[in-house]
Scaffold this motif. Sequence first.
Motif, PDB file in Angstrom:
ATOM      1  N   VAL A 283       0.846  -1.180   0.000  1.00 53.99           N
ATOM      2  CA  VAL A 283       0.000   0.000   0.000  1.00 53.99           C
ATOM      3  C   VAL A 283       0.887   1.236   0.000  1.00 53.99           C
ATOM      4  CG1 VAL A 283      -0.152   0.026   2.521  1.00 53.99           C
ATOM      5  CG2 VAL A 283      -1.928   1.150   1.171  1.00 53.99           C
ATOM      6  N   PHE A 284       0.434   2.300  -0.640  1.00 60.49           N
ATOM      7  CA  PHE A 284       1.212   3.534  -0.697  1.00 60.49           C
ATOM      8  C   PHE A 284       1.289   4.173   0.681  1.00 60.49           C
ATOM      9  CE2 PHE A 284       1.703   8.102  -1.091  1.00 60.49           C
ATOM     10  CZ  PHE A 284       2.755   8.208  -1.977  1.00 60.49           C
ATOM     11  N   VAL A 285       2.496   4.588   1.078  1.00 59.88           N
ATOM     12  CA  VAL A 285       2.723   5.270   2.351  1.00 59.88           C
ATOM     13  C   VAL A 285       3.529   6.536   2.064  1.00 59.88           C
ATOM     14  CG1 VAL A 285       3.761   5.142   4.644  1.00 59.88           C
ATOM     15  CG2 VAL A 285       2.746   3.095   3.623  1.00 59.88           C
ATOM     16  N   ALA A 286       2.984   7.675   2.418  1.00 59.01           N
ATOM     17  CA  ALA A 286       3.706   8.937   2.203  1.00 59.01           C
ATOM     18  C   ALA A 286       4.900   8.997   3.148  1.00 59.01           C
ATOM     19  CB  ALA A 286       2.773  10.121   2.442  1.00 59.01           C
ATOM     20  N   ASN A 287       6.106   9.000   2.578  1.00 59.85           N
ATOM     21  CA  ASN A 287       7.330   9.025   3.384  1.00 59.85           C
ATOM     22  C   ASN A 287       7.692  10.443   3.798  1.00 59.85           C
ATOM     23  OD1 ASN A 287       9.090   6.346   1.616  1.00 59.85           O
ATOM     24  ND2 ASN A 287       7.398   6.294   3.047  1.00 59.85           N
ATOM     25  N   GLN A 288       8.368  10.538   4.935  1.00 58.85           N
ATOM     26  CA  GLN A 288       8.952  11.796   5.383  1.00 58.85           C
ATOM     27  C   GLN A 288      10.452  11.755   5.140  1.00 58.85           C
ATOM     28  OE1 GLN A 288       7.515  12.863   9.424  1.00 58.85           O
ATOM     29  NE2 GLN A 288       6.155  11.110   9.241  1.00 58.85           N
ATOM     30  N   GLU A 289      11.094  12.919   5.248  1.00 56.89           N
ATOM     31  CA  GLU A 289      12.544  12.968   5.111  1.00 56.89           C
ATOM     32  C   GLU A 289      13.177  12.102   6.200  1.00 56.89           C
ATOM     33  OE1 GLU A 289      14.408  14.426   2.794  1.00 56.89           O
ATOM     34  OE2 GLU A 289      12.642  15.182   1.726  1.00 56.89           O
ATOM     35  N   THR A 290      14.176  11.316   5.831  1.00 56.65           N
ATOM     36  CA  THR A 290      14.764  10.383   6.781  1.00 56.65           C
ATOM     37  C   THR A 290      16.274  10.300   6.634  1.00 56.65           C
ATOM     38  OG1 THR A 290      14.887   8.021   7.378  1.00 56.65           O
ATOM     39  CG2 THR A 290      14.212   8.536   5.139  1.00 56.65           C
TER      40      THR A 290
END
Length: 473
Positions: A283-290
Amino acid sequence: MQVSSVTTQMASAKLTARPSVAERPTTAGQNGHEVGVNGAPAGAPTAAMTEPEIVDPFCNADNPQIITFQDVTSAAFKIRKGVELTPCVKSHFSDLIDMDIYLKKEFLQFTGSFKERGARYALLMLSDEQKKTGVISASLGNHAQGLSYHGWKLGIPVTVVMPLKASLMKIQKCRNYHANVVVQGADMGEAKRIALKMAHDRGLTYINGYDHPHIMSGQGTIGLEIVEQVSDIDAVVVPVGGGGLIAGVATAIKNLSPNTKIIGVESEKCPSFTRALENKSPVFVANQETLADGLAVPQVGYNAYATTVPLLDKMIVVKEEWIALAILRLVELEKCVVEGAGAAGLAAILAGHLDEFIGKRVVLLICGGNIDTTMFGKCLERGMAAEGRLQRFTVTVSDGPGGVAKLCNLLASLGVSIKDIMHERAFIRDIHHVEVKVICETRDWEHSKEMRRVLQETYSKVHFYDMPMAITE
């Protein structure tokens, strides 16, 4: 479906176009929600909606391809002369943590990451016509470098599409390996769509960096080497982004050592595999800067997911501070400069997520060392702050002659190193005093506690910021 049957289809398989997003239903299907450019929900107006969507035939949600042990051994035979047999050595951490820890040092590959294995195998398995025409892929860096380097060595034209936020160092390395580098797209999702369209328009072969069956099989050769290098392994800890690495490694390990546990680790900023497990499909998951940019994949691969799930024993999500601390510890104790993704396994141990393996033998896969120089400095400082060695406090001292000097001399007498100091006079009520903000470095947390005690005994107004998250009282 075995990769051997996939291989026979590769010469005839073509990228196909589906109707544009605007022409398709916007309700959620069995594999998750439709998403548009930059992860926008389906139906949201975007410029790309009038473009037909290009589909990769080897990454099909309705027909996932599960690799086998035979596929991994085939890859090992074909790539053995083109990649490094990296060491898997006992770690210094074994003496500090009651755990027998081994490090599989994949960052010692020529391009600095494990991605070379799958890239080389995928290139070798192309038909003569495909080799002549060339390949294309989208990548933030490590897959792009592996594909570019081995394409250059094998005489196969390579085009890589890298998003605008990709590291300048990684972009330049791909150019050094004679690849055609296209820097376009705000994120990986958009870069992939651009690459798929270019593949369709120019007749290039698209090679998915984590979900192509040959990529997964190539990465699985790491598992074969681990079992050969270390005996009686209780667990293997694998960083997880798109899922191709853990799919290949788990396939190899579980066939050779069924009792060995397969542990996946991902950052809290991009928990794509954890969400897929909860959803029971990618499923699509909006990533944050990591810090672990190599793991920042918004949706795990369909093939990788289907291959991994039956073999997976545990999935762990770690906080960013533990990744920063793991990077710092690897530099100090192992003299290993690694990227965030490569430090994820150690981060899980430091955070206490693998305490069930105390007294047991664990292999950590240190998968990559391509960390940006600026990011490296930030990680070291953040790691020191997380461990309590970098301290920040504010203290009110006399504004008369020697007031600030007394503070500095006190810190010096304690063996504390001042990194930064700032004075504030305008916003305090007492004109005879000055507020001093200090950032300083101590030897360890015990040293920091001593400094705090002495300052509180000496000054009536002193404020310390943020208890170090890596410390438990």
